[in-house]
Structure formats: C-alpha cells, structure tokens
Design a protein around this motif. Sequence first.
Motif, PDB file in Angstrom:
ATOM      1  N   GLU A   1      10.953   3.835  -1.348  1.00 17.32           N
ATOM      2  CA  GLU A   1      12.024   2.835  -1.271  1.00 17.32           C
ATOM      3  C   GLU A   1      12.998   2.955  -2.442  1.00 17.32           C
ATOM      4  O   GLU A   1      14.173   2.633  -2.322  1.00 17.32           O
TER       5      GLU A   1
ATOM      6  N   LEU B   1       7.617   9.293   5.835  1.00 20.99           N
ATOM      7  CA  LEU B   1       6.669   8.420   6.528  1.00 20.99           C
ATOM      8  C   LEU B   1       5.681   9.243   7.347  1.00 20.99           C
ATOM      9  O   LEU B   1       6.039  10.277   7.900  1.00 20.99           O
TER      10      LEU B   1
ATOM     11  N   LEU C   1      -1.480   2.877  -0.066  1.00 21.51           N
ATOM     12  CA  LEU C   1      -0.161   3.489   0.122  1.00 21.51           C
ATOM     13  C   LEU C   1       0.930   2.723  -0.621  1.00 21.51           C
ATOM     14  O   LEU C   1       2.104   3.086  -0.552  1.00 21.51           O
ATOM     15  N   LYS C   2       0.536   1.675  -1.333  1.00 26.25           N
ATOM     16  CA  LYS C   2       1.503   0.797  -2.007  1.00 26.25           C
ATOM     17  C   LYS C   2       2.435   1.591  -2.927  1.00 26.25           C
ATOM     18  O   LYS C   2       3.655   1.462  -2.852  1.00 26.25           O
TER      19      LYS C   2
ATOM     20  N   ARG D   1       4.794   4.123  -1.120  1.00 23.34           N
ATOM     21  CA  ARG D   1       5.825   3.385  -0.372  1.00 23.34           C
ATOM     22  C   ARG D   1       6.920   2.889  -1.316  1.00 23.34           C
ATOM     23  O   ARG D   1       8.108   2.962  -1.015  1.00 23.34           O
ATOM     24  N   SER D   2       6.492   2.388  -2.453  1.00 25.91           N
ATOM     25  CA  SER D   2       7.456   1.872  -3.422  1.00 25.91           C
ATOM     26  C   SER D   2       8.361   3.006  -3.930  1.00 25.91           C
ATOM     27  O   SER D   2       9.571   2.831  -4.079  1.00 25.91           O
TER      28      SER D   2
ATOM     29  N   GLU E   1       0.316   5.280   9.128  1.00 23.83           N
ATOM     30  CA  GLU E   1       0.803   3.911   8.898  1.00 23.83           C
ATOM     31  C   GLU E   1       0.257   2.971   9.979  1.00 23.83           C
ATOM     32  O   GLU E   1      -0.219   1.873   9.691  1.00 23.83           O
TER      33      GLU E   1
ATOM     34  N   GLU F   1      -4.489  -0.267   3.419  1.00 21.83           N
ATOM     35  CA  GLU F   1      -3.028  -0.209   3.316  1.00 21.83           C
ATOM     36  C   GLU F   1      -2.580  -0.214   1.848  1.00 21.83           C
ATOM     37  O   GLU F   1      -1.566   0.381   1.497  1.00 21.83           O
TER      38      GLU F   1
END
Length: 276
Positions: A93, A68, A85-86, A89-90, A73, A82
């Motif tokens: 996760e 992160l 960053l999809k 981020r995925s 963020e 935003e």
Amino acid sequence: MIKKCLFPAAGYGTRFLPATKSMPKEMMPIVNKPLIEFGVDEALEAGMTGMCIVTGRGKHSLMDHFDLNYELEHQISGTAKEDKLKDIRSIMESASFTFIRQREMKGLGHAILTGKQLVGDEPFAVVLADDMCVKDGADDGVLAQMVALYNQFRCSIVAVEEVPDEETHKYGVIKGEMIKDDIFRVDDMVEKPEPGTAPSNMAIIGRYILTPDIFDILEETAPGKGGEIQITDALLQQAKSGCVLAYKFKGKRFDCGSVPGYIEATNFVYDNMYEE
Ligand code: UTP
C-alpha cells in the motif's frame, strides 16, 4: 527529496547454489522474510516510495512477492493467519514497484545503468539486498542516515565499514580525508584490491546515494576488475570531477551473500526481531 530506491537483483548468487538455481538470492528468507523485503523496509523508513528493481531471467518470484496472491488471500481471509500478511500488505500500500531486466550480467555498474529508465533524472538510493542492515541500537536505518547526509551535502555517498585487513580484497575500498565525524571525502577507490595493497580498511557496503550524472559516467565506463562494469570506477570518476562522500554508518551489516553472514543474520533476527 530522494523518492526512489534501486535494487540491483540480477546477479546469479553462485555462492548459494544449488538454492539459487531457480530462486533469486534476494528471495532467500531470513527466518520468514525474504532479504529484499528487509531492503524495502529500510527504503520506506528513509522516505522512499518508488522501488525500482533490476531483475534477470528466472526472477519472477521477486515480482510476485510484491503483488497480490488472490488464491492465498481468499484462503486465509478471516483466519488468524491473515495477520502474517500484515507487513507485506502495508508495504504494497505504501510503495510502488517497477521492474526492468538486465539481459546480460555485466556487473553492478551495468545493473545500475540498466535502472536508469526507472529512476530518471533525479538522485536515488541503491540497496544491495544481500547486504542486510539492522539498526542494532541506532536511531535510524542506514539509508535514513544517508538521506540526512545527502540533504546536507547534495552529492553521491557510499556507506563504508571498517573490515579486517585480510578481508579488504572482497570489497571496493576507499581512501579519503575525514571532514567530520564518520564522514570522509573520497579521493581514491579501488575495487577488490590485491591482498596487502588496499588504500585503507574502509570497505564499501551495499548502500549508496547517487546523483543522476552517474548514469552519463557509467555509459562511458569501460569494463574493469573481472571484466565487469564497476560502480567503483564510475564513482572514482565522479569523485575526481566533483565530490563523493563515504559515510561510516551506525548499525550492523550482515553479508548475506556469503553463507556465514547469512547464518549470522538469521540467528540475529530470530533472537532479536522475530515475532511468532
Ligand atoms: P554479487 O557479486 O555480490 O552478487 O553482486 P552475485 O553475482 O549475485 O553473487 P555471487 O558472487 O555469484 O554469489 C552484488 C549485487 O549486484 C547485483 C547482484 O544481484 C547483487 O545484489 N548484480 C551484480 C546485478 O544485478 N547484476 C550484475 O551483473 C552483477
């Protein structure tokens, strides 16, 4: 099941100096996405969730990329940006990231052996992120194709591509008998053969599935071509005592470790994959 993918990323990337003086080659962007992220996407698509990265000095940005960035963020939270960053981020996760340092650059075989602590005693994939692969019409990515093959044969597999005769000296080259469409049983392998001496024009590219006994073999492998511990030497040993397959993959590979390949990949991604 193959759950882990090893990314040897400790090399100096001298062909891209001065860009790679303080930036890892694997972080060089293809348009707006670093090379390593393309490799991680391919591994995730093949069902792997444990990304094991072999780094070296000055490669902190590889770790930061998959962590992160609180300030960023916070700054773009709730804005249209935003969305940029999809994807990362995925990835964060879906996968875990572990890192180990290769302290001395003793070659690809040595880098893979350095990853033993992260991989453990299980079959695993290897991705050299500077070889970027795209489906280009194929149903699956190269690693997913190789995992399907591994599930059938349960032995080490190298991805190969036919290259012009005058380029074989840049690669590890295999010789083998075709046992099925696009699948060869390897009986010889030569690292960077002298021009005119290659056993075929089937060149190994940066995708491997390795069974864990490769680590014991690598422990015993003496430095070979260029004074480096070569994965090709260890694989030849494995082929002699068991089975190693070579797989002519479907899709397209770009040699992003070289300037022309990097430019070609950039143009391909901009034309076919980039979304504003
Ligand atoms: P290369 O020889 O293509 O990469 O190694 P390099 O040394 O970084 O690049 P140049 O030739 O100087 O431009 C193939 C892969 O193996 C890794 C590299 O990071 C690259 O992904 N590697 C190589 C290691 O991790 N450790 C090593 O000791 C050698």
